[in-house]
Design a protein around this motif. Sequence first.
Motif, PDB file in Angstrom:
ATOM      1  N   ARG A   9       0.824  -1.212   0.000  1.00 15.54           N
ATOM      2  CA  ARG A   9       0.000   0.000   0.000  1.00 15.54           C
ATOM      3  C   ARG A   9       0.858   1.262   0.000  1.00 15.54           C
ATOM      4  N   LYS A  10       1.920   1.253   0.814  1.00 11.98           N
ATOM      5  CA  LYS A  10       2.806   2.421   0.876  1.00 11.98           C
ATOM      6  C   LYS A  10       3.561   2.609  -0.435  1.00 11.98           C
ATOM      7  N   ALA A  11       4.024   1.506  -1.023  1.00 15.23           N
ATOM      8  CA  ALA A  11       4.764   1.596  -2.280  1.00 15.23           C
ATOM      9  C   ALA A  11       3.875   2.153  -3.395  1.00 15.23           C
ATOM     10  N   LYS A  12       2.638   1.678  -3.468  1.00 14.32           N
ATOM     11  CA  LYS A  12       1.718   2.174  -4.489  1.00 14.32           C
ATOM     12  C   LYS A  12       1.406   3.650  -4.277  1.00 14.32           C
ATOM     13  N   LYS A  13       1.256   4.037  -3.025  1.00 13.55           N
ATOM     14  CA  LYS A  13       0.926   5.427  -2.707  1.00 13.55           C
ATOM     15  C   LYS A  13       2.014   6.379  -3.176  1.00 13.55           C
ATOM     16  N   HIS A  14       3.268   5.943  -3.062  1.00  8.91           N
ATOM     17  CA  HIS A  14       4.392   6.796  -3.445  1.00  8.91           C
ATOM     18  C   HIS A  14       4.975   6.400  -4.804  1.00  8.91           C
ATOM     19  N   GLU A  15       4.188   5.563  -5.533  1.00  9.11           N
ATOM     20  CA  GLU A  15       4.569   5.173  -6.893  1.00  9.11           C
ATOM     21  C   GLU A  15       5.972   4.549  -6.943  1.00  9.11           C
ATOM     22  N   GLU A  16       6.194   3.604  -6.030  1.00 10.23           N
ATOM     23  CA  GLU A  16       7.462   2.892  -5.975  1.00 10.23           C
ATOM     24  C   GLU A  16       7.228   1.412  -6.262  1.00 10.23           C
ATOM     25  N   LYS A  17       8.221   0.749  -6.827  1.00  8.19           N
ATOM     26  CA  LYS A  17       8.114  -0.673  -7.128  1.00  8.19           C
ATOM     27  C   LYS A  17       8.277  -1.497  -5.859  1.00  8.19           C
ATOM     28  N   ILE A  18       7.446  -2.530  -5.736  1.00 12.36           N
ATOM     29  CA  ILE A  18       7.513  -3.389  -4.550  1.00 12.36           C
ATOM     30  C   ILE A  18       8.551  -4.495  -4.737  1.00 12.36           C
ATOM     31  N   TRP A  19       8.823  -4.897  -5.986  1.00 10.51           N
ATOM     32  CA  TRP A  19       9.763  -5.989  -6.248  1.00 10.51           C
ATOM     33  C   TRP A  19      10.786  -5.517  -7.281  1.00 10.51           C
ATOM     34  N   ASP A  20      11.952  -5.160  -6.794  1.00 11.88           N
ATOM     35  CA  ASP A  20      13.034  -4.675  -7.647  1.00 11.88           C
ATOM     36  C   ASP A  20      14.359  -5.158  -7.058  1.00 11.88           C
ATOM     37  N   PRO A  21      15.491  -4.836  -7.669  1.00 11.56           N
ATOM     38  CA  PRO A  21      16.771  -5.319  -7.134  1.00 11.56           C
ATOM     39  C   PRO A  21      17.023  -4.956  -5.673  1.00 11.56           C
ATOM     40  N   SER A  22      16.584  -3.764  -5.230  1.00 14.15           N
ATOM     41  CA  SER A  22      16.811  -3.361  -3.840  1.00 14.15           C
ATOM     42  C   SER A  22      15.990  -4.196  -2.865  1.00 14.15           C
ATOM     43  N   SER A  23      14.722  -4.481  -3.207  1.00 15.30           N
ATOM     44  CA  SER A  23      13.892  -5.306  -2.322  1.00 15.30           C
ATOM     45  C   SER A  23      14.386  -6.750  -2.297  1.00 15.30           C
ATOM     46  N   ARG A  24      14.919  -7.236  -3.422  1.00 17.79           N
ATOM     47  CA  ARG A  24      15.468  -8.596  -3.452  1.00 17.79           C
ATOM     48  C   ARG A  24      16.725  -8.694  -2.587  1.00 17.79           C
ATOM     49  N   ARG A  25      17.577  -7.679  -2.670  1.00 17.05           N
ATOM     50  CA  ARG A  25      18.780  -7.676  -1.818  1.00 17.05           C
ATOM     51  C   ARG A  25      18.397  -7.612  -0.346  1.00 17.05           C
ATOM     52  N   LEU A  26      17.380  -6.824  -0.048  1.00 15.78           N
ATOM     53  CA  LEU A  26      16.895  -6.726   1.330  1.00 15.78           C
ATOM     54  C   LEU A  26      16.431  -8.088   1.833  1.00 15.78           C
ATOM     55  N   LEU A  27      15.618  -8.765   1.033  1.00 16.82           N
ATOM     56  CA  LEU A  27      15.066 -10.061   1.440  1.00 16.82           C
ATOM     57  C   LEU A  27      16.159 -11.101   1.637  1.00 16.82           C
ATOM     58  N   VAL A  28      17.124 -11.158   0.718  1.00 12.05           N
ATOM     59  CA  VAL A  28      18.204 -12.142   0.808  1.00 12.05           C
ATOM     60  C   VAL A  28      19.060 -11.895   2.045  1.00 12.05           C
ATOM     61  N   ASN A  29      19.451 -10.634   2.271  1.00 10.74           N
ATOM     62  CA  ASN A  29      20.331 -10.321   3.391  1.00 10.74           C
ATOM     63  C   ASN A  29      19.623 -10.438   4.740  1.00 10.74           C
ATOM     64  N   PHE A  30      18.304 -10.353   4.755  1.00  9.53           N
ATOM     65  CA  PHE A  30      17.537 -10.573   5.982  1.00  9.53           C
ATOM     66  C   PHE A  30      17.338 -12.068   6.234  1.00  9.53           C
ATOM     67  N   SER A  31      17.103 -12.816   5.158  1.00  6.38           N
ATOM     68  CA  SER A  31      16.731 -14.229   5.294  1.00  6.38           C
ATOM     69  C   SER A  31      17.891 -15.125   5.695  1.00  6.38           C
ATOM     70  N   ILE A  32      19.095 -14.814   5.231  1.00  9.26           N
ATOM     71  CA  ILE A  32      20.229 -15.706   5.507  1.00  9.26           C
ATOM     72  C   ILE A  32      20.524 -15.824   7.007  1.00  9.26           C
ATOM     73  N   PRO A  33      20.723 -14.710   7.751  1.00 11.32           N
ATOM     74  CA  PRO A  33      20.942 -14.852   9.201  1.00 11.32           C
ATOM     75  C   PRO A  33      19.722 -15.418   9.920  1.00 11.32           C
ATOM     76  N   LEU A  34      18.522 -15.023   9.467  1.00 14.75           N
ATOM     77  CA  LEU A  34      17.303 -15.486  10.143  1.00 14.75           C
ATOM     78  C   LEU A  34      17.108 -16.983   9.943  1.00 14.75           C
ATOM     79  N   GLY A  35      17.310 -17.459   8.707  1.00 13.02           N
ATOM     80  CA  GLY A  35      17.173 -18.882   8.437  1.00 13.02           C
ATOM     81  C   GLY A  35      18.214 -19.705   9.177  1.00 13.02           C
ATOM     82  N   THR A  36      19.445 -19.193   9.214  1.00 10.06           N
ATOM     83  CA  THR A  36      20.510 -19.868   9.959  1.00 10.06           C
ATOM     84  C   THR A  36      20.149 -19.990  11.433  1.00 10.06           C
ATOM     85  N   GLY A  37      19.630 -18.905  11.989  1.00 14.72           N
ATOM     86  CA  GLY A  37      19.221 -18.914  13.396  1.00 14.72           C
ATOM     87  C   GLY A  37      18.087 -19.885  13.654  1.00 14.72           C
ATOM     88  N   GLY A  38      17.137 -19.969  12.708  1.00 14.75           N
ATOM     89  CA  GLY A  38      16.013 -20.894  12.875  1.00 14.75           C
ATOM     90  C   GLY A  38      16.471 -22.341  12.918  1.00 14.75           C
TER      91      GLY A  38
END
Length: 217
Positions: free
Chosen positions: A101-130
Motif C-alpha cells: 500500500r505504501k509503495a503504491k501510494k508513493h509510486e514505488e516498485k515493490i519488487w526490484d533489485p533493492s527489495s530482493r537484496r533486502l530479502l536475501v540479506n535478511f533471510s540468511i541470518p534469520l534462516g541460519t538462526g532458525g
Amino acid sequence: MESNKYLEDIVSIKSMMSKSSRFMSLSGLSGILAGIYALIGAFVAHNILTTEQLTLGGARYASVVGLINAYLAHPSGAKLFFVALIVLIAAVVTGIILTIRKAKKHEEKIWDPSSRRLLVNFSIPLGTGGVFCLVLLQYGLIGLVAPCTLIFYGLALINASKFTLGDIKYLGLANVIIGLISTQFIGYGIYFWSLGFGVLHIIYGSMMYMKYDMKKE
C-alpha cells in the motif's frame, strides 16, 4: 549562487542514488502491529505453559524431524507451535499488505533489485538462526532458544539495514543486546521475547511512522 546550485544538485543526486539502492517502502505501522501480535502470542503462550505440563524440554532426539513430530504429538507443544505460526503469518501478511500500500501510494516498485537484496540479506541470518534453534531443541537445550532467536533476528535486521531504512539497525542492535542479557536469565525467555519482539517493535514502529509515514501523508 552557482555554488549553491551545485550543492543542491549533488544532494539531489545522492538522494536518488540512495533511493535506487535501498528499499524505502517499509511501513512503520506494520512494526507496531507486529509488536502487538507478538505480545498477544506471548500472553497466550504464557497461559499454556503455566496451565499445562510440557515435559519435552530436557529430552534429546535422534533428528530434527523426530523433535518436530514429538512436539506436534504433545497437546501443549502443538498449541505453542500453532500460536507461533499464527503470530508469524499475521505479522508477515500485515507487513506485506502495508508495504504494498505504501509503495503504491508513493509510486514505488515493490519488487526490484533493492527489495530482493533486502530479502536475501535478511533471510540468511534469520534462516541460519532458525535451523540452529531447532538443533538446540534437538539436544534438549530449550533454555537457549529464546536468546538465540533474539540474537539471530537482531543480526538479520542489522544485515538488512544496508538495503532499507538505516534506522532498522538500531532495532537489531537492541534485540542482540536483549538476547545476550537473556542468556543469563534462563527460564524467563518468554518475557525477553515479549520485550524484544513486542515492546521494541511497537516503539520502533511508532518512531518510524512519525519520522517517515506521517510526513508524507
